[in-house]
Design an enzyme around this catalytic site. Structure first.
Site, mmCIF file in Angstrom:
data_model
loop_
_atom_site.group_PDB
_atom_site.id
_atom_site.type_symbol
_atom_site.label_atom_id
_atom_site.label_comp_id
_atom_site.label_asym_id
_atom_site.label_seq_id
_atom_site.Cartn_x
_atom_site.Cartn_y
_atom_site.Cartn_z
ATOM 1 N N HIS A 155 -27.589 14.305 30.300
ATOM 2 C CA HIS A 155 -27.190 13.095 31.283
ATOM 3 C C HIS A 155 -25.987 12.343 30.965
ATOM 4 O O HIS A 155 -25.393 11.432 31.794
ATOM 5 C CB HIS A 155 -28.422 12.329 31.313
ATOM 6 C CG HIS A 155 -29.436 12.925 31.979
ATOM 7 N ND1 HIS A 155 -29.965 12.809 33.365
ATOM 8 C CD2 HIS A 155 -30.375 14.008 31.556
ATOM 9 C CE1 HIS A 155 -31.024 13.541 33.816
ATOM 10 N NE2 HIS A 155 -31.265 14.349 32.706
ATOM 11 N N ASP A 372 -19.311 7.224 31.447
ATOM 12 C CA ASP A 372 -20.574 7.448 31.955
ATOM 13 C C ASP A 372 -20.681 8.486 32.474
ATOM 14 O O ASP A 372 -19.948 9.299 33.012
ATOM 15 C CB ASP A 372 -20.737 6.425 33.314
ATOM 16 C CG ASP A 372 -22.091 5.712 33.383
ATOM 17 O OD1 ASP A 372 -23.213 6.523 32.809
ATOM 18 O OD2 ASP A 372 -22.306 4.571 33.835
#
Ligand code: ADQ
Length: 466
Positions: A155, A372
């Site tokens: 992720h 991110d």
């Protein structure tokens, strides 16, 4: 097809709304296929080692959890996962703590996960393992004799080879990925970093012609002579769920009260976990620069920054909290007056039901992480907007989402001056341009939602090996 077995560090009841991309996304896939979700209970207890798996049924899903003991929590969770892998994978070598004891705990707790899982596995299960806490899990399961198909999804971002190589025992760690049948990343950039690393450091061979979405790598000379399929599967949001929430009483109330309260202001919003990767101090500085460079925004532009508490026992997180409080205090002191405070900083989790209303009330969404994996807030901001009069998304080019959301205004969050200018552009963007950009962003997000993501990953995992 057999059951789906999902393993992640934390388990959330898919039927309860929870703040956290993983919980929402994985819960959906499991509800649909039926199966087991196993992970740490989130509790630390002294008799953790002897306690049996705690089983709980939630709809179509069997939740299986277990506690960690205090040492495992300190070294596996806080130490290696969040003190080494999280910072290095987010390009923050300066924040990594390479304590040797953490590595052993990481390896051992992964073995603990493998043994716990073995007790509930069936031969035809398909196993989907999530995130950086559990990179070696498939290798541990294979060591215990498991033949099932296994997939891994990361992720968070994968850094470039040179940075990965800063991790002590990095080759051991990365070699474990070859125990999976499929390894998924959030972006093409991550796939390229994987490709570069395994070819340079592990002597792996690429078995694919350039230009194909799915790449095949073979580890040569490593302890596994297996092939792994590697591909970008950018995670999507649950568009339907969010639209449904947007129609609810809480979201509508949040929208009306916020709009009324800030009727004379231009509202900007930032919603994050309080994490150093999210670039919140840089964002506040850019907002200050906006007030300095473009004084017409004084008495008007107001930034609501909501940062939910996260990993507060890790030192780096306490530091950023302090930095942020200082920055917001200074900007309000320097620019604020009796009836206008430039920044409202809220250190709390917003109820998910209110989130769409808050986003819709804002003219500009600031999603400016320094790095991110994806960032789902960017997508949620777009979906929450009124298509007739949409707000503008200002997005960091270092968020995985930037590979997909090309019609956002992209910024380099380290460039405070440039970001301030882009925010100014966002605040003054003509309606037609806002509508055009919003329409294209929304179409992309809706066509690549969380179901598209999980179906794509599971289809790859279930596909026969080539
Ligand atoms: P996070 O870093 O936690 O997760 P992000 O995508 O920013 O992920 O947010 C996940 C969810 O949390 C979103 O649904 C968002 O609305 C919610 N959230 C965030 N802050 C909140 C707040 N203050 N109050 C209420 N809700 C809040 C990791 C990776 C990301 C990746 C996700 C999913 O770091 O890059 O997008 O996983 O893969």
């Amino acid at each position: 097809m057999g059951r789906l077995v999902v393993v992640s560090n934390r388990v959330a009841d898919p039927r309860k709304s929870a703040a956290g991309g993983l919980a929402v996304a994985v819960g959906q896939a499991l509800e649909a296929a039926g199966g087991v979700w196993m992970g740490w209970s989130g509790k630390v207890s002294e008799d953790a080692d002897d306690a049996p798996l705690q089983m709980q049924r939630s709809g179509n899903v069997q939740l299986a959890t277990f506690d960690l003991n205090a040492q495992q929590h300190d070294r596996f969770y806080l130490g290696y996962s969040n003190g080494v892998l999280w910072p290095v994978f987010h390009y923050r070598l300066d924040l990594a703590d390479f304590d040797a004891g953490y590595f052993e705990a990481y390896r051992d707790v992964n073995m603990l996960f493998a043994r716990r899982l073995l007790a509930v596995l069936r031969p035809d299960d398909v196993i989907w393992i999530h995130d950086y806490h559990l990179i070696p899990l498939a290798a541990k399961l294979r060591q215990l004799g498991c033949q099932q198909r296994m997939g891994f999804f990361l992720h968070i971002p994968l850094p470039p080879p040179l940075m990965l190589a800063a991790i002590p025992r990095h080759a051991w760690l990365m070699e474990r990925l070859f125990a999976y049948d499929v390894v998924g990343f959030q972006s093409q950039a991550d796939v390229q970093h994987f490709s570069g690393y395994v070819q340079q450091e592990l002597g792996a061979e690429s078995m694919t012609a350039n230009g194909q979405d799915a790449q095949q790598f073979r580890a040569l000379g490593s302890s596994f002579s297996r092939d792994v399929r590697v591909q970008a599967f950018p995670i999507g949001m649950d568009v339907e769920e969010f639209r449904h929430l947007a129609l609810g009483k809480d979201a509508r109330e949040a929208f009306t009260t916020t709009r009324e309260q800030y009727a004379r202001r231009r509202l900007l919003i930032g919603i994050d976990r309080l994490d150093y990767s999210k670039g919140i101090p840089h964002r506040i500085r850019a907002f200050r620069e906006l007030l300095l460079q473009f004084p017409e925004n004084r008495d008007s532009a107001t930034l609501i920054q909501i940062a939910s508490p996260s990993r507060e026992t890790v030192d780096a997180y306490a530091d950023i909290r302090q930095e942020l409080e200082g920055l917001c205090g200074a900007i309000n002191g320097d620019f604020g007056n009796l009836d206008w405070m430039p920044v409202r900083y809220i250190h709390r989790t917003v109820a998910r039901k209110r989130l769409p209303g808050l986003c819709r009330a804002a003219r500009v969404g600031l999603v400016t992480p320094l790095r991110d994996g994806m960032n789902l807030v960017a997508k949620e901001f777009v979906v929450a907007q009124d298509a007739q009069d949409p707000g503008v998304l200002v997005l960091s080019r270092f968020a995985g989402a930037a590979e997909q959301l090309k019609q956002a205004l992209l910024v380099n969050p380290y460039d405070i001056h440039g970001t301030a200018q882009t925010i100014q552009r966002a605040l003054h963007m003509p309606l037609a341009e806002r509508q055009e950009r919003h329409q294209q962003l929304l179409a992309h997000i809706a066509a690549h939602d969380v179901h598209w993501w999980s179906q794509g990953f599971l289809a790859a995992l279930n596909a026969p090996a080539s």
